[in-house]
Design a protein around this motif. Sequence first.
Motif, PDB file in Angstrom:
ATOM      1  N   ARG A 182       0.846  -1.186   0.000  1.00  0.00           N
ATOM      2  CA  ARG A 182       0.000   0.000   0.000  1.00  0.00           C
ATOM      3  C   ARG A 182       0.888   1.244   0.000  1.00  0.00           C
ATOM      4  O   ARG A 182       2.040   1.197   0.428  1.00  0.00           O
TER       5      ARG A 182
ATOM      6  N   HIS B 285       0.596   5.853   0.194  1.00  0.00           N
ATOM      7  CA  HIS B 285      -0.162   7.110   0.249  1.00  0.00           C
ATOM      8  C   HIS B 285       0.722   8.211  -0.324  1.00  0.00           C
ATOM      9  O   HIS B 285       1.886   8.350   0.066  1.00  0.00           O
TER      10      HIS B 285
ATOM     11  N   SER C 254       0.874  12.388  -1.222  1.00  0.00           N
ATOM     12  CA  SER C 254       0.293  13.712  -0.984  1.00  0.00           C
ATOM     13  C   SER C 254       1.243  14.780  -1.500  1.00  0.00           C
ATOM     14  O   SER C 254       2.435  14.533  -1.689  1.00  0.00           O
TER      15      SER C 254
ATOM     16  N   ASP D 251      -3.746  13.886  -2.884  1.00  0.00           N
ATOM     17  CA  ASP D 251      -3.966  13.194  -1.609  1.00  0.00           C
ATOM     18  C   ASP D 251      -4.694  11.890  -1.941  1.00  0.00           C
ATOM     19  O   ASP D 251      -5.923  11.839  -1.976  1.00  0.00           O
ATOM     20  N   THR D 252      -3.927  10.848  -2.211  1.00  0.00           N
ATOM     21  CA  THR D 252      -4.524   9.625  -2.743  1.00  0.00           C
ATOM     22  C   THR D 252      -3.819   8.387  -2.204  1.00  0.00           C
ATOM     23  O   THR D 252      -2.668   8.462  -1.748  1.00  0.00           O
ATOM     24  N   ASP D 253      -4.514   7.255  -2.281  1.00  0.00           N
ATOM     25  CA  ASP D 253      -3.982   5.969  -1.814  1.00  0.00           C
ATOM     26  C   ASP D 253      -3.806   5.007  -2.986  1.00  0.00           C
ATOM     27  O   ASP D 253      -4.545   5.070  -3.980  1.00  0.00           O
TER      28      ASP D 253
ATOM     29  N   SER E 171      -2.978   0.715  -3.890  1.00  0.00           N
ATOM     30  CA  SER E 171      -2.915  -0.664  -3.401  1.00  0.00           C
ATOM     31  C   SER E 171      -2.773  -1.583  -4.606  1.00  0.00           C
ATOM     32  O   SER E 171      -2.692  -1.124  -5.757  1.00  0.00           O
TER      33      SER E 171
ATOM     34  N   GLU F 239      -6.165  -1.745  -9.722  1.00  0.00           N
ATOM     35  CA  GLU F 239      -5.238  -1.111  -8.781  1.00  0.00           C
ATOM     36  C   GLU F 239      -3.798  -1.491  -9.091  1.00  0.00           C
ATOM     37  O   GLU F 239      -2.889  -0.661  -8.934  1.00  0.00           O
TER      38      GLU F 239
ATOM     39  N   TRP G 145      -0.884   1.168  -9.950  1.00  0.00           N
ATOM     40  CA  TRP G 145       0.410   1.161  -9.252  1.00  0.00           C
ATOM     41  C   TRP G 145       1.553   1.123 -10.256  1.00  0.00           C
ATOM     42  O   TRP G 145       2.542   1.857 -10.109  1.00  0.00           O
TER      43      TRP G 145
END
Length: 203
Positions: free
Chosen positions: A160, A162, A164, A173-175, A177, A183, A187
């Motif tokens: 994972r 994060h 910013s 401001d995002t995540d 995975s 996803e 990535w």
Amino acid sequence: MPLHRPRSRPRPSGRLGNRRADRPVGRPALAAAVLVPLLLPLIGASPATARPLPIPPGPGEAPATGAPLPGVGGGSTPAPGNASAGIQGRTPEDRLTVVIFDSGRHDGRYELRCHPTFGTVPDPQGACDQLDGQTRWDRDLFAPVPADAQCTMIYGGPERAHVSGTWAGRPVDTDFSRVNGCEMARWNRFSRLLGEPAHPSEG
């Protein structure tokens, strides 16, 4: 009967005659010459003769004309390469903070700056180039996967991340995975920024 013409008074001559011509200005005229310049500011008059002469500026002082100095104020041209944000005519700095979780290899906090490039990610220049190559003015580069996207249910690993900061003038401001095919593909688009996972998969 002959007219009688009055006898004209003889004109004085010599030092006595010149005394009146050389007589200095009397006290009333002298007082007026002194008081008038003092009273002009009180009555709002500002003739050119009453204005004080400007004093030349000393070394390092600003000119008295009010003109902006070179490099100061709205009339100056911004220096190329300066990335300070919020100043008119200059682009905001592209800066990102990345926090990696559960990678098994390089968990931690990393920084990236682009234009100019430096940072603590493994390959700052490669990360900036990868981001620049995908940046479009009408698209949010870091937009999440759409909620209605059709994704393959393939698990890519526990990694994972994060991210910013600011990129191309947009707040970030995002995540990230690797829980499914969409996803994983997202990535992989940021692999130089997020790092290669322990078991990379094609998404």
